[in-house]
Design an enzyme around this catalytic site. Structure first.
Site, PDB file in Angstrom:
ATOM      1  N   HIS A 216       0.832  -1.221   0.000  1.00 27.69           N
ATOM      2  CA  HIS A 216       0.000   0.000   0.000  1.00 27.69           C
ATOM      3  C   HIS A 216       0.864   1.268   0.000  1.00 27.69           C
ATOM      4  O   HIS A 216       0.430   2.316   0.456  1.00 27.69           O
ATOM      5  CB  HIS A 216      -0.948   0.066   1.195  1.00 27.69           C
ATOM      6  CG  HIS A 216      -1.663  -1.220   1.469  1.00 27.69           C
ATOM      7  ND1 HIS A 216      -2.906  -1.508   0.954  1.00 27.69           N
ATOM      8  CD2 HIS A 216      -1.285  -2.306   2.187  1.00 27.69           C
ATOM      9  CE1 HIS A 216      -3.283  -2.711   1.359  1.00 27.69           C
ATOM     10  NE2 HIS A 216      -2.309  -3.236   2.107  1.00 27.69           N
TER      11      HIS A 216
ATOM     12  N   SER B 210      14.880  22.338 -14.644  1.00 26.24           N
ATOM     13  CA  SER B 210      13.710  23.179 -14.863  1.00 26.24           C
ATOM     14  C   SER B 210      14.186  24.526 -15.373  1.00 26.24           C
ATOM     15  O   SER B 210      15.227  25.029 -14.955  1.00 26.24           O
ATOM     16  CB  SER B 210      12.952  23.353 -13.549  1.00 26.24           C
ATOM     17  OG  SER B 210      12.163  24.530 -13.607  1.00 26.24           O
TER      18      SER B 210
ATOM     19  N   LYS C 177      15.869  22.090  -9.380  1.00 27.38           N
ATOM     20  CA  LYS C 177      15.175  20.870  -9.784  1.00 27.38           C
ATOM     21  C   LYS C 177      15.953  19.960 -10.711  1.00 27.38           C
ATOM     22  O   LYS C 177      16.720  20.393 -11.544  1.00 27.38           O
ATOM     23  CB  LYS C 177      13.837  21.227 -10.449  1.00 27.38           C
ATOM     24  CG  LYS C 177      12.862  21.804  -9.455  1.00 27.38           C
ATOM     25  CD  LYS C 177      11.461  21.716  -9.958  1.00 27.38           C
ATOM     26  CE  LYS C 177      10.920  20.323  -9.838  1.00 27.38           C
ATOM     27  NZ  LYS C 177       9.564  20.236 -10.397  1.00 27.38           N
TER      28      LYS C 177
ATOM     29  N   GLU D 161       9.212   9.444 -16.583  1.00 25.55           N
ATOM     30  CA  GLU D 161       7.813   9.859 -16.806  1.00 25.55           C
ATOM     31  C   GLU D 161       7.347   9.512 -18.223  1.00 25.55           C
ATOM     32  O   GLU D 161       6.210   9.092 -18.438  1.00 25.55           O
ATOM     33  CB  GLU D 161       7.668  11.360 -16.558  1.00 25.55           C
ATOM     34  CG  GLU D 161       7.861  11.733 -15.105  1.00 25.55           C
ATOM     35  CD  GLU D 161       8.021  13.237 -14.928  1.00 25.55           C
ATOM     36  OE1 GLU D 161       7.081  13.873 -14.439  1.00 25.55           O
ATOM     37  OE2 GLU D 161       9.081  13.778 -15.281  1.00 25.55           O
TER      38      GLU D 161
END
Ligand code: ARG
Length: 467
Positions: A166, A287, A293, A300
């Site tokens: 979970h 970024s 970042k 992704e």
């Protein structure tokens, strides 16, 4: 590779015998597949060389014509490979583009190539050859990904991390064990690929339009020349079957799902909050506005490619459902789905292999996280069963009280004092602390397939030998 679209008024030179005029522009546009099936040029030429050779061997065409045909086809192959071939949409597809060029190059002998075959068995052959090669490539790429995981697993057979259910901390495991879970997944994908290669290893050529042919062809000869195990056994099924393409897409969809789960874990692990891994610069981006970042874009995109692959599988299943036997033009729509999925799958496997090999594993962060969240609670319960003779359900209850106490004190189980533990159950002794560390927990799970480093090493050895 330019496409010309001239002379739309004249009837088709390949099948125009009963047609008075050429197609409407829209008809030509919806009908043509050359825009995508030109990818099959090498397979088409290979198939034609084998077919012509067999026709000559059987005395169906002269060996002189066969020589002209083979020579002409080889010329076309180098024209296409060097970008000096003009593809024409008026000629519909790769088969007719090549045959028309052959006629220009060698004259009337070209017209003999299409004896005892049809574009229906021709396209089934070309596409099967293409899918077979793609499956072989996929097999090699999966082997590379598995090897990357085996190396990381070996390196981290002892590195402790939290295991999750979970996405909540469950029990400590080793990072090596977690890597080996992916070896199992991609190993299953690879065996599906191997089965699919076996399934499709039958030659369609010679099924002709759908009924076979009256010419004395030798389908075993062409099957052998093209590297197939044997010819297909039913001419109707042969030209209406696209199972091999659907199997490729199903395998791609399952492998894509595995790659996507891995991508998702990497996205989570590389957040500053988790900090389990750091991606190499090669597999992340910055970024444009937030200098701090480092984004896991490749992971992704792998996650997203899965959506495309699933779409292709559903598209082809839907194209094929409800088609009466044998060939229908609907089937021309099979190729783009497979080409697109193949490209996505290749990119996804390559990107994940690179990421797995390159990422830096932060073992200190993993170990700290492994010890938090009362991850050794099961070990305490097991100790109470083993050392104090409690039934597991009672041990579970006692452990639950210890967890509640640790939670209220804001500490880990191993930080509870012996008097505190004994107040919960008098049978607890200071020996219990031996099992409350994450290392002890992990080392104790020696059941077959368990997370103990000794077990993980056995599984690594198994996979290295298996290959
Ligand atoms: N371009 C066609 C395809 O991809 C080739 C087969 C055409 N056969 C036919 N009977 N029209 O399916």
């Amino acid at each position: 590779m330019a496409e010309s679209n001239t002379d739309t008024k004249s009837s088709n030179q390949m099948w125009g015998g009963r047609f008075a005029s050429g197609p409407d522009a829209i008809m030509e546009e919806i009908n043509a597949s050359i825009g995508f099936d030109k990818k099959l040029f090498a397979q088409d030429i290979r198939g034609s060389v084998a077919h012509a050779t067999m026709l000559a061997h059987q005395g169906i065409i002269s060996s002189d014509d066969k020589d002209k045909i083979v020579h002409g086809l080889n010329t076309i192959l180098s024209e296409i490979e060097s970008g000096n071939f003009e593809f024409s949409r008026r000629l519909e597809d790769i088969h007719m583009n090549i045959e028309a060029r052959l006629a220009t190059l060698i004259g009337p002998a070209a017209g003999r190539l299409h004896t005892a075959r049809s574009r229906n068995d021709q396209v089934a052959l070309d596409f099967r050859l293409w899918v077979k090669e793609e499956l072989q490539k996929t097999e090699r790429m999966l082997t590379g990904l598995i090897a990357a995981f085996l190396d990381r697993a070996e390196e981290h057979a002892e590195s402790v991390m939290p295991g999750f259910t979970h996405l909540q901390t469950a029990q400590p495991v080793t990072f090596g064990h977690h890597c080996m879970a992916y070896v199992e997944m991609f190993g299953r994908d690879r065996s599906r690929v191997r089965h699919a290669i076996e399934h499709l290893d039958e030659s369609p050529i010679g099924a002709a339009a759908l009924a076979g042919t009256g010419y004395p062809i030798d389908r075993h000869m062409t099957a052998k020349a093209l590297g197939f195990r044997e010819p297909t056994r039913n001419s109707i099924d042969t030209v209406s079957d696209r199972d091999f393409a659907i199997e490729f897409l199903s395998i791609a969809a399952i492998a894509g799902m595995h790659l996507s789960r891995l991508a998702e874990e990497i996205v989570i692990w590389s957040t500053p909050q988790f900090g389990f891994v750091r991606l190499s610069d090669a597999f992340s981006t910055g970024s444009s506005i937030m200098p701090q970042k480092k984004n896991p874009d490749a992971a992704e995109l792998v996650r997203a490619k899965t959506g495309r692959i699933n779409g292709s599988l559903v598209a082809l299943l839907t194209i094929m459902k409800g088609l009466p036997l044998a060939y229908s033009k609907d089937m021309q729509e099979d190729k783009e789905q497979v080409f697109d999925a193949a490209e996505s799958l290749e990119l996804a496997i390559a990107a994940m292999t690179g990421m797995v090999r390159d990422m830096t594993v932060n073992t200190a962060r993993m170990k700290a996280a492994a010890g938090s969240g009362f991850s050794t609670a099961t070990d305490l319960a097991d100790w109470l069963v083993r050392e104090a003779g409690l039934p597991f359900r009672d041990a579970h209850h006692v452990t639950g009280r210890a967890v509640a106490l640790a939670e209220s004190k804001g500490c880990d189980l191993a930080e509870l004092s012996l008097p505190d533990l004994q107040a919960i159950h008098s049978a607890i002794t200071d020996k219990v602390y031996d099992v409350l560390t994450v290392e002890a927990s992990v080392a104790s799970r020696k059941s077959f397939g368990g997370t103990a480093p000794s077990e993980v090493r056995k599984q690594i050895a198994f996979w290295r030998a298996r290959n």
